[in-house]
Design a protein around this motif. Structure first.
Motif, PDB file in Angstrom:
ATOM      1  N   ASN A 214     -52.096   6.375  60.064  1.00 21.52           N
ATOM      2  CA  ASN A 214     -52.332   7.156  59.748  1.00 21.52           C
ATOM      3  C   ASN A 214     -51.664   7.562  57.956  1.00 21.52           C
ATOM      4  O   ASN A 214     -52.385   7.726  57.102  1.00 21.52           O
ATOM      5  CB  ASN A 214     -51.775   8.452  59.725  1.00 21.52           C
ATOM      6  N   ALA A 215     -50.711   6.725  57.327  1.00 19.21           N
ATOM      7  CA  ALA A 215     -50.062   6.389  56.088  1.00 19.21           C
ATOM      8  C   ALA A 215     -51.219   5.853  55.579  1.00 19.21           C
ATOM      9  O   ALA A 215     -51.382   6.603  53.972  1.00 19.21           O
ATOM     10  CB  ALA A 215     -48.843   5.811  56.553  1.00 19.21           C
ATOM     11  N   ALA A 216     -52.053   4.916  55.811  1.00 22.49           N
ATOM     12  CA  ALA A 216     -52.607   4.398  55.154  1.00 22.49           C
ATOM     13  C   ALA A 216     -53.274   4.847  54.364  1.00 22.49           C
ATOM     14  O   ALA A 216     -54.385   4.814  53.584  1.00 22.49           O
ATOM     15  CB  ALA A 216     -53.243   2.943  55.751  1.00 22.49           C
ATOM     16  N   LEU A 217     -54.745   5.816  55.303  1.00 23.17           N
ATOM     17  CA  LEU A 217     -55.518   6.579  55.033  1.00 23.17           C
ATOM     18  C   LEU A 217     -54.937   7.612  54.068  1.00 23.17           C
ATOM     19  O   LEU A 217     -55.643   7.840  53.171  1.00 23.17           O
ATOM     20  CB  LEU A 217     -55.699   7.349  55.546  1.00 23.17           C
TER      21      LEU A 217
ATOM     22  N   VAL B 221     -44.620   2.959  51.722  1.00 16.33           N
ATOM     23  CA  VAL B 221     -45.165   3.056  53.219  1.00 16.33           C
ATOM     24  C   VAL B 221     -44.363   1.520  53.890  1.00 16.33           C
ATOM     25  O   VAL B 221     -43.747   1.879  55.346  1.00 16.33           O
ATOM     26  CB  VAL B 221     -46.560   2.903  53.134  1.00 16.33           C
ATOM     27  N   ALA B 222     -44.631  -0.106  54.051  1.00 13.77           N
ATOM     28  CA  ALA B 222     -43.985  -1.107  54.437  1.00 13.77           C
ATOM     29  C   ALA B 222     -42.681  -0.802  54.449  1.00 13.77           C
ATOM     30  O   ALA B 222     -41.936  -1.044  55.668  1.00 13.77           O
ATOM     31  CB  ALA B 222     -44.634  -1.967  53.590  1.00 13.77           C
ATOM     32  N   ALA B 223     -41.864  -0.295  53.115  1.00 14.79           N
ATOM     33  CA  ALA B 223     -41.213  -0.021  53.616  1.00 14.79           C
ATOM     34  C   ALA B 223     -39.820   0.667  54.198  1.00 14.79           C
ATOM     35  O   ALA B 223     -39.046   0.886  55.375  1.00 14.79           O
ATOM     36  CB  ALA B 223     -39.880   0.378  52.525  1.00 14.79           C
ATOM     37  N   ALA B 224     -41.022   1.764  54.847  1.00 16.76           N
ATOM     38  CA  ALA B 224     -40.940   2.933  55.743  1.00 16.76           C
ATOM     39  C   ALA B 224     -42.015   3.092  57.131  1.00 16.76           C
ATOM     40  O   ALA B 224     -41.169   3.669  57.900  1.00 16.76           O
ATOM     41  CB  ALA B 224     -40.815   4.278  55.165  1.00 16.76           C
ATOM     42  N   THR B 225     -42.516   1.988  57.364  1.00 18.08           N
ATOM     43  CA  THR B 225     -41.910   1.233  58.643  1.00 18.08           C
ATOM     44  C   THR B 225     -41.251   0.627  59.145  1.00 18.08           C
ATOM     45  O   THR B 225     -41.156  -0.540  59.012  1.00 18.08           O
ATOM     46  CB  THR B 225     -43.400   0.481  58.617  1.00 18.08           C
ATOM     47  N   GLN B 226     -41.141   1.715  60.721  1.00 21.18           N
ATOM     48  CA  GLN B 226     -40.499   0.734  61.769  1.00 21.18           C
ATOM     49  C   GLN B 226     -41.536   0.133  62.624  1.00 21.18           C
ATOM     50  O   GLN B 226     -42.210   0.729  63.623  1.00 21.18           O
ATOM     51  CB  GLN B 226     -39.109   2.165  62.352  1.00 21.18           C
ATOM     52  N   GLY B 227     -40.443  -1.688  63.162  1.00 22.06           N
ATOM     53  CA  GLY B 227     -41.350  -1.773  64.355  1.00 22.06           C
ATOM     54  C   GLY B 227     -40.924  -1.300  65.668  1.00 22.06           C
ATOM     55  O   GLY B 227     -40.668  -0.898  65.739  1.00 22.06           O
TER      56      GLY B 227
ATOM     57  N   ASP C  70     -44.882   1.879  69.641  1.00 22.16           N
ATOM     58  CA  ASP C  70     -45.734   1.373  68.625  1.00 22.16           C
ATOM     59  C   ASP C  70     -44.800   1.021  66.900  1.00 22.16           C
ATOM     60  O   ASP C  70     -44.090   2.195  66.958  1.00 22.16           O
ATOM     61  CB  ASP C  70     -46.757   2.100  68.328  1.00 22.16           C
ATOM     62  N   PRO C  71     -44.882   0.744  66.777  1.00 22.34           N
ATOM     63  CA  PRO C  71     -44.611   0.994  65.617  1.00 22.34           C
ATOM     64  C   PRO C  71     -45.098   2.168  64.809  1.00 22.34           C
ATOM     65  O   PRO C  71     -46.043   2.920  64.540  1.00 22.34           O
ATOM     66  CB  PRO C  71     -45.597  -0.477  64.225  1.00 22.34           C
ATOM     67  N   ARG C  72     -44.022   2.808  63.569  1.00 21.09           N
ATOM     68  CA  ARG C  72     -44.381   4.619  63.214  1.00 21.09           C
ATOM     69  C   ARG C  72     -43.676   4.706  61.720  1.00 21.09           C
ATOM     70  O   ARG C  72     -43.165   2.984  61.396  1.00 21.09           O
ATOM     71  CB  ARG C  72     -44.125   4.791  64.205  1.00 21.09           C
ATOM     72  N   VAL C  73     -44.141   5.258  61.239  1.00 17.83           N
ATOM     73  CA  VAL C  73     -44.079   5.429  59.743  1.00 17.83           C
ATOM     74  C   VAL C  73     -42.746   6.858  59.999  1.00 17.83           C
ATOM     75  O   VAL C  73     -42.933   7.761  60.643  1.00 17.83           O
ATOM     76  CB  VAL C  73     -45.434   5.644  58.594  1.00 17.83           C
TER      77      VAL C  73
ATOM     78  N   VAL D 152     -42.156   9.978  57.924  1.00 17.91           N
ATOM     79  CA  VAL D 152     -42.396  10.679  57.085  1.00 17.91           C
ATOM     80  C   VAL D 152     -41.388  10.986  55.861  1.00 17.91           C
ATOM     81  O   VAL D 152     -41.439  10.757  54.359  1.00 17.91           O
ATOM     82  CB  VAL D 152     -42.979  12.140  57.460  1.00 17.91           C
ATOM     83  N   LEU D 153     -40.337  11.519  55.887  1.00 20.73           N
ATOM     84  CA  LEU D 153     -39.307  12.146  55.208  1.00 20.73           C
ATOM     85  C   LEU D 153     -38.889  10.820  54.715  1.00 20.73           C
ATOM     86  O   LEU D 153     -38.330  11.273  53.497  1.00 20.73           O
ATOM     87  CB  LEU D 153     -38.420  12.700  56.369  1.00 20.73           C
ATOM     88  N   ASP D 154     -37.959  10.184  55.328  1.00 18.34           N
ATOM     89  CA  ASP D 154     -37.726   8.330  54.669  1.00 18.34           C
ATOM     90  C   ASP D 154     -39.284   8.466  53.001  1.00 18.34           C
ATOM     91  O   ASP D 154     -38.239   8.179  52.516  1.00 18.34           O
ATOM     92  CB  ASP D 154     -37.635   7.490  55.405  1.00 18.34           C
ATOM     93  N   LEU D 155     -40.263   8.113  54.175  1.00 16.31           N
ATOM     94  CA  LEU D 155     -41.027   7.603  52.581  1.00 16.31           C
ATOM     95  C   LEU D 155     -41.204   8.529  51.731  1.00 16.31           C
ATOM     96  O   LEU D 155     -41.553   8.289  50.242  1.00 16.31           O
ATOM     97  CB  LEU D 155     -42.241   7.651  53.541  1.00 16.31           C
ATOM     98  N   ASN D 156     -41.379  10.145  51.933  1.00 15.76           N
ATOM     99  CA  ASN D 156     -41.570  11.019  50.868  1.00 15.76           C
ATOM    100  C   ASN D 156     -39.863  11.126  50.486  1.00 15.76           C
ATOM    101  O   ASN D 156     -40.199  10.978  48.657  1.00 15.76           O
ATOM    102  CB  ASN D 156     -41.566  13.054  51.311  1.00 15.76           C
TER     103      ASN D 156
END
Length: 211
Positions: free
Chosen positions: A153-156, A176-182, A190-193, A195-199
């Motif tokens: 979703n983030a990649a798109l 996005v990679a830095a805000a992605t959690q394993g 599942d891995p997830r991003v 949204v607030l951290d990323l923004n």
């Protein structure tokens, strides 16, 4: 049994009841004190000592001002930001009305809602009409307050955000990679991003003027 026998039997019950009533009342009192007061207070104190950030609500700040929580989603609609998954909590991400749609998988309203969300997602991200859309972009979470989206979703959304902020896609992809959690513990979920951290990371790199 005569009336005198019944009276004698009744009188004999009174001391027995009093013997049982006192320990019962004391048991209720001490269990209430222990499990309703002492135990919660001990957990509260240990939580603040061992996990102070989490016990305080896992709050995120910007410039010393609290802007949200790590575990409670917020709505973002500007093209310069990554958008969260849809929400059915009140008017959307309403913390006082947490909940999902409660539509069954064959409910026509759910099917129509997913179709409309897919169209909106493709349009806002400049995707072709036949493009596949991540499931979390067209379904509303059970709580309505999900703070994460999937990496796909983030990649798109990367091209839209990069274009709106005049940043390179590689730079945004790195955020996005830095805000992605394993996966939790390496195998749960599942891995997830976030949204607030990323923004927030986007605003640190490219601050936007408030509207």
């Amino acid at each position: 049994m005569t009336s005198s026998d019944l009276a004698a039997y009744s009188r004999s019950l009174i001391p027995k009841l009093s013997e049982q009533l006192r320990p019962a009342l004391l048991g209720v009192f001490w269990l209430t004190l222990l499990t309703g007061c002492v135990f919660p207070l001990v957990l509260f104190a240990l939580g603040h000592l061992v996990f102070p950030g989490q016990a305080a609500g896992s709050l995120l700040t910007r410039g010393g001002i609290v802007v949200g929580s790590e575990f409670i989603g917020q709505n973002f609609t500007r093209p310069e930001y990554f958008h969260p998954r849809p929400s059915a909590a009140g008017a959307g991400y309403d913390g006082t009305a947490s909940g999902g749609t409660n539509f069954g998988p064959s409910n026509p309203k759910l099917i129509e809602d997913a179709r409309q969300l897919a169209e909106d997602y493709r349009r806002s991200n400049g995707l072709p009409a036949e493009a596949l859309v991540p499931i979390d972009a067209v379904t509303r979470s059970g709580s309505g307050l999900d703070p994460h989206i999937s990496p796909l979703n983030a990649a798109l959304q990367i091209p839209r955000v990069a274009r709106a902020r005049s940043l390179s896609e590689d730079a945004v992809r790195g955020l996005v990679a830095a805000a992605t959690q394993g996966r939790q513990l390496g195998f749960l979920g599942d891995p997830r991003v976030s949204v607030l951290d990323l923004n927030l990371a986007l605003d640190r790199v490219d601050p936007l003027a408030p509207r």
